[in-house]
Every structure is written in structure tokens, then in C-alpha cells.
Design an enzyme around this catalytic site. Sequence first.
Site, short mmCIF file in Angstrom:
data_model
loop_
_atom_site.label_atom_id
_atom_site.label_comp_id
_atom_site.label_asym_id
_atom_site.label_seq_id
_atom_site.Cartn_x
_atom_site.Cartn_y
_atom_site.Cartn_z
N ASP A 18 0.55 -11.53 -5.07
CA ASP A 18 1.80 -12.20 -5.40
C ASP A 18 2.17 -12.41 -6.92
OD1 ASP A 18 4.23 -13.81 -4.86
OD2 ASP A 18 3.48 -14.50 -2.94
N CYS A 240 8.74 -12.62 -5.36
CA CYS A 240 8.63 -11.45 -4.72
C CYS A 240 9.93 -10.75 -5.57
CB CYS A 240 9.28 -11.58 -3.38
SG CYS A 240 9.72 -10.12 -2.43
P1 HMG Z 1 10.92 3.70 1.80
O1 HMG Z 1 11.51 4.08 0.41
O2 HMG Z 1 11.86 3.51 2.82
O3 HMG Z 1 9.59 4.41 2.32
O4 HMG Z 1 10.34 2.26 1.37
P2 HMG Z 1 9.54 6.03 3.00
O5 HMG Z 1 8.64 5.59 4.24
O6 HMG Z 1 10.96 6.58 3.08
O7 HMG Z 1 8.64 6.84 1.79
C1 HMG Z 1 8.94 6.82 0.52
C2 HMG Z 1 8.15 7.35 -0.25
O8 HMG Z 1 7.36 6.23 -0.35
C3 HMG Z 1 7.20 8.46 0.38
O9 HMG Z 1 6.74 9.21 -0.82
C4 HMG Z 1 6.15 7.86 1.04
O10 HMG Z 1 4.80 8.45 1.05
C5 HMG Z 1 5.81 6.57 0.03
P3 HMG Z 1 7.37 10.42 -1.62
O11 HMG Z 1 7.25 11.43 -0.40
O12 HMG Z 1 8.87 10.14 -2.10
O13 HMG Z 1 6.44 10.93 -2.55
N1 HMG Z 1 5.13 5.51 0.82
C6 HMG Z 1 3.97 4.93 0.18
N2 HMG Z 1 3.28 5.13 -0.61
C7 HMG Z 1 2.06 4.37 -0.67
N3 HMG Z 1 1.95 3.41 0.08
C8 HMG Z 1 2.55 3.06 1.16
C9 HMG Z 1 4.02 3.88 1.15
N4 HMG Z 1 4.74 4.19 2.18
C10 HMG Z 1 5.81 4.93 1.91
N5 HMG Z 1 2.44 2.06 1.99
C11 HMG Z 1 8.43 0.91 1.86
C12 HMG Z 1 9.47 1.47 2.30
C13 HMG Z 1 7.75 -0.10 2.86
C14 HMG Z 1 7.36 1.72 1.64
C15 HMG Z 1 8.83 0.08 0.58
O14 HMG Z 1 9.98 -0.62 0.90
C16 HMG Z 1 7.74 -0.80 0.01
O15 HMG Z 1 6.82 -0.38 -0.54
N6 HMG Z 1 8.37 -2.26 -0.06
C17 HMG Z 1 7.20 -3.20 -0.50
C18 HMG Z 1 7.95 -4.21 -1.16
C19 HMG Z 1 6.79 -5.46 -1.49
O16 HMG Z 1 5.78 -4.98 -1.82
N7 HMG Z 1 7.19 -6.71 -1.68
C20 HMG Z 1 6.51 -7.68 -1.96
C21 HMG Z 1 5.11 -8.13 -0.88
S1 HMG Z 1 5.90 -9.14 0.38
C22 HMG Z 1 6.06 -10.74 -0.66
O17 HMG Z 1 5.87 -10.85 -1.72
C23 HMG Z 1 6.25 -11.91 0.16
C24 HMG Z 1 5.22 -12.69 0.46
O18 HMG Z 1 4.65 -13.23 -0.72
C25 HMG Z 1 5.53 -14.13 1.30
C26 HMG Z 1 7.01 -14.75 0.65
O19 HMG Z 1 6.61 -15.51 -0.27
O20 HMG Z 1 8.01 -14.61 1.12
C27 HMG Z 1 4.28 -12.18 1.22
MG MG Z 2 5.25 -14.86 -2.04
#
Ligand code: HMG
Ligand code: MG
Length: 305
Positions: A18, A240
Site C-alpha cells: 500500500d 490508493c
Molecule cells: P483492465 O485494463 O480492465 O484489464 O484492468 P484487462 O483484463 O482488460 O487487461 C488489460 C491488460 O492488462 C492486458 O495486457 C492484460 O494481460 C493485463 P495487454 O494485452 O494489454 O498487454 N493484465 C494484467 N497484467 C498483469 N497482472 C494482472 C493483469 N490483469 C490484466 N493481474 C485490472 C483491470 C484489474 C487489471 C486493473 O484495473 C488493475 O490492475 N487494477 C489494480 C488497481 C490497484 O492495484 N489498486 C490498488 C490496490 S487496492 C488498494 O490499495 C486498497 C486497499 O489498500 C484497501 C483500502 O485502503 O481501501 C487494499
Molecule cells: Mg489501503
Amino acid sequence: MNVLLPQHATIIEVGPRDGLQNELNQIKTNDKIRFIKALKTAGMKEMEITSFVSPKWVPQMKDASEIVSTCLDDTRNFVLAPNRKGVERIKETNVKAIALFAGVSNSFNQKNSNKETKDLLNELIPLVKELKAEGYFVRACISTAFYCPYEGKIKVNDAVDVCRQFVDAGVDELSVADTIGMATPAESHNLFSQLVKELPSTLLTAHFHDTRGMALANIYACLQAGISRFDTSAGGLGGCPFAKGATGNVATESVVYMLERMGIKTGIDLEKLMRAIDEIEPHLSRSILTPYRTLYNKEKEASIK
Ligand code: HMG
Ligand code: MG
């Protein structure tokens, strides 16, 4: 004090994930590894070490594979995954503890996971069942459990409902988050009391961001509701990138100091925690100015003179 407080509390360090996901500087993998190792030396037994998210969305986490191949040991090292692709990548490693994440509010899920809540849950819930059948420890991180930066106040029943869906699917732990640091102690006590009552067989963890300086008060309110697991971040790093206005997590040093002074054991050595912060601070885009850290630096400076 007339409430029964726990004798021990568990700190889940989330700084390497985070904390660093929101950092402006591109931090070298070796510097992250030194930070993680120093945190372990300080006594961390549970830690979110990285996330297998899309590197296009969160470039700061693009070295997840290297982090995992170097930092796994016999403590609980969580790795986050946003979707099936992330889970499949994790399954190619020796990671044993996986954290999935979903928000209560639809707008947050659209920004953070590019999905409507119902589509996101339709993807994650079967993944929980699959991972449990394969023997993984599964944690569900529930964002926007109190407030959403786009939709405002969240109803307690809506937060409990999302939590219950993960519990019914078999998660070991729920980490319930105040993503943008707006919850009050009364709201924290209320939601966590309800979770303790309704979902008593799941490990319940509180995840507070300290945007408005209420996180320590919220943790105290949670202790009174029977919670003894807290996500914290060394130096108060964190936020985030997809939650407007989300700043750092509650600082590990503040929480450890408060709990230990109250006689609640954490197993964390504050002096060694400061050394872990020494490892990462020079590589960050800003100085660490938490009250404990500032005082520590002043005392260190005075002792040198
Ligand atoms: P998308 O663009 O809709 O994904 O993103 P997609 O399925 O259409 O794929 C697009 C491209 O991403 C493709 O690659 C996939 O292969 C690749 P391309 O063909 O264009 O080369 N891809 C990935 N690559 C590596 N690892 C993966 C992955 N998935 C797809 N897992 C997606 C959707 C979910 C991937 C995107 O929105 C994302 O990565 N989101 C993560 C956001 C994030 O990390 N947020 C922070 C964490 S949560 C947080 O901090 C909150 C928390 O602390 C609690 C709180 O405080 O509230 C936990
Ligand atoms: Mg958090």
C-alpha cells in the site's frame, strides 16, 4: 479503563504494498527488498509484500515477481491480486497467502478494477473457493467500507453484505478499510461491532488511512469492539492511486507505540522499525514526518552533538 482490551495485537505491515504503490519515485527493487527484510527484522510476521496487478495501471508494482522470489520465508507474506490473471501469476510462485480486493461502492470498483461491483464479485468469489480448495490462506480487502470518494457515505448493511459474500465463499480473513480516512471512532466501533457479531468465525482486521488524523482513535474504538488485528504502514506511507484524496495508512510506529504503552504486546521492536524506515526513506519523494519518527530523529541528532 473499564473495557476488556486484548493482551496481544497483530500488526499486518502494508508499507511495501500500500505504501509503495502510491510513491511518485520509481524505487529500485533492491531497495524495496532491503526495506522488507528490515521490517521482518523488526518483528513483522504478517506483511503485504507486493501485488500482481497490471503494470500499466500500477507501474510501481511491476517488479512483483522479483520481490516474491527474494522475500518469501516462513512468515505470512501476502501478495495481492485484482483478478484471475493476477491469481494465475501468483500460482506460478511459492506464495501461500493471497489477498483479493473489492470495494463496497460501484464507482470505486470501476476506477480501481475497471469493473462493476457485481462483475467483480462474480470473478472474485469463485476464485476464493478455488484458492481455498487448493490450500491457500485467503484474505479479502474490502475498500470503501465507510466512505467512497465518489459516492459518499456507505451504508453499514452494504459493507456487511459484501463482507458476508467473501466469508460465505470461505475467506480466512477480512481486512476492512476506511480507504479515504473519513470514518469516525463511533462509525468504526459500529461497523466492527456488527462484523464481530455477524461474522464471528473470520479473522477481522481494520485498515485505516489517516487522511484526517483519526486513525489512532479509530483503532482504539476497534479494540473496544473486540478487534486485535490492524493493517499499518511503516512511516505512514500509502494511499490508493484510484481513490481520490486517499493519503497514507496509519503509521506502524504510532500504532505500536500506542498499543505497547497500553500494555498490548505487538512483538515489534520500535528501534528496529526506525532502521527499516532508514532503508526506504532516502528513496522516497518525501520525508517521513510522523510524530514518532520526528521525535526519534531529534533525539538521535541531540545524542550526536
Ligand atoms: P483492465 O485494463 O480492465 O484489464 O484492468 P484487462 O483484463 O482488460 O487487461 C488489460 C491488460 O492488462 C492486458 O495486457 C492484460 O494481460 C493485463 P495487454 O494485452 O494489454 O498487454 N493484465 C494484467 N497484467 C498483469 N497482472 C494482472 C493483469 N490483469 C490484466 N493481474 C485490472 C483491470 C484489474 C487489471 C486493473 O484495473 C488493475 O490492475 N487494477 C489494480 C488497481 C490497484 O492495484 N489498486 C490498488 C490496490 S487496492 C488498494 O490499495 C486498497 C486497499 O489498500 C484497501 C483500502 O485502503 O481501501 C487494499
Ligand atoms: Mg489501503
